[in-house]
Design an enzyme around this catalytic site. Sequence first.
Site, PDB file in Angstrom:
ATOM      1  N   ALA A 250      72.263 -30.832  28.596  1.00  0.00           N
ATOM      2  CA  ALA A 250      71.622 -30.337  27.371  1.00  0.00           C
ATOM      3  C   ALA A 250      70.335 -31.100  27.122  1.00  0.00           C
ATOM      4  O   ALA A 250      70.250 -32.296  27.410  1.00  0.00           O
ATOM      5  CB  ALA A 250      72.549 -30.525  26.180  1.00  0.00           C
ATOM      6  N   ASP A 251      69.375 -30.383  26.593  1.00  0.00           N
ATOM      7  CA  ASP A 251      68.146 -31.047  26.128  1.00  0.00           C
ATOM      8  C   ASP A 251      68.190 -31.281  24.635  1.00  0.00           C
ATOM      9  O   ASP A 251      67.579 -32.208  24.117  1.00  0.00           O
ATOM     10  CB  ASP A 251      66.922 -30.225  26.519  1.00  0.00           C
ATOM     11  CG  ASP A 251      66.693 -30.355  28.001  1.00  0.00           C
ATOM     12  OD1 ASP A 251      67.324 -29.604  28.759  1.00  0.00           O
ATOM     13  OD2 ASP A 251      65.950 -31.275  28.401  1.00  0.00           O
TER      14      ASP A 251
END
Length: 373
Positions: A250-251
Amino acid sequence: MSTNTNNLQAIKYKRGELLILDQLLLPHQASYYTIETSQEGHNAIKTMKVRGAPAIAIVACLSLAVELSLVSHKFQTKESVLQFIHKSLEYLKTSRPTAVNLFEATDRLWEIVKQKGETSEDPKEITLAYLEAAESMLDADIQDNMNIGNFGAKWLLDYYKKDKLRILTHCNTGSLATAGYGTALGIIRSLHKQGVLEHAYCTETRPYNQGSRLTAYELSYENMPATLICDSMVTALLSKGLVDGIVVGADRVARNGDTANKIGTHQLAILANHFKIPFIVAAPTTSIDLKTLSGQDIPIEERSSQEVISVSGLLPGTSDLVTVTVGHPSINVWNPAFDVTPASFISAIVTERGAFVKESSKEVYDLSEVLKL
Ligand code: MRU
């Protein structure tokens, strides 16, 4: 201080020296690139010599640490060093917009030095407070990733109660995207270490090819049983029943669990739900952004058309890296670097604190609960 891991090292640091493995040259050449200033750190992040949410945050903060070690003698007052640190951190934040780890880390370090400035007038002590906080990020990240790997592996094994698992991943979330070990790839690593990884599949991850260039490199480097597929082959693979679960990084994870990650992640989540296999997001809690309530508020970076219409590689028999155009040079191109997967498609969010699932009656998460633990 230096990182200590048996895996690939994307970041090598000791006080006054920062080297990053230049990911633009992988898998063809493994060469380290020296960073001495926050400007060079900013440039390395923007051009994706280093990428991956945790690695971006660490390199940003360490680039300023190196610069401070080299120029700290110039600061005669508390005010001058604080101003320099603040300006540099704000500048580093402009390198890439989506991964929240960069903003979390730079804000956290600023708070630490600001507090130091409340009790100390000595610019050297303020510099040291910055250096120690930035340096501690490396070991903390590796430890977090190992915990993510173990929690994620356990969740999948408990879910399936099977001896061997076949896992698909997207983009690169391994040692190259972190200080070491990795997040989603850390789960695959943990399964492999426990002797329960039957097979890993990695997607090519167009347009930048983090999968075929970087994840394939890491999986091969550690001799894991693995196969590379093009992004367009996932449905065919899943429809044959060859994958037990999909794990991605995930960013930025919004408060309700909506997750921004590499472009193409959302379609994998839709497929996982269609074929009724778990879809896992693996990320440190520093990727959770409670200020962003849902995915629609996450800023999505758009990158150059060149990444879509060209590919880089080595000329046969040489070590000359060349870029060739494979798309029509005058076609319009849309190149968003990330997409947002709705929380409703995510079976579990695995952090260094454990694996979290939604309440059975709900479509979204409340991640403020996770951060309270
Ligand atoms: O554009 P990139 O390569 O920085 O994108 C990376 C990803 O999307 C990763 O999945 C994410 O940053 C998590 S890395 C542990």
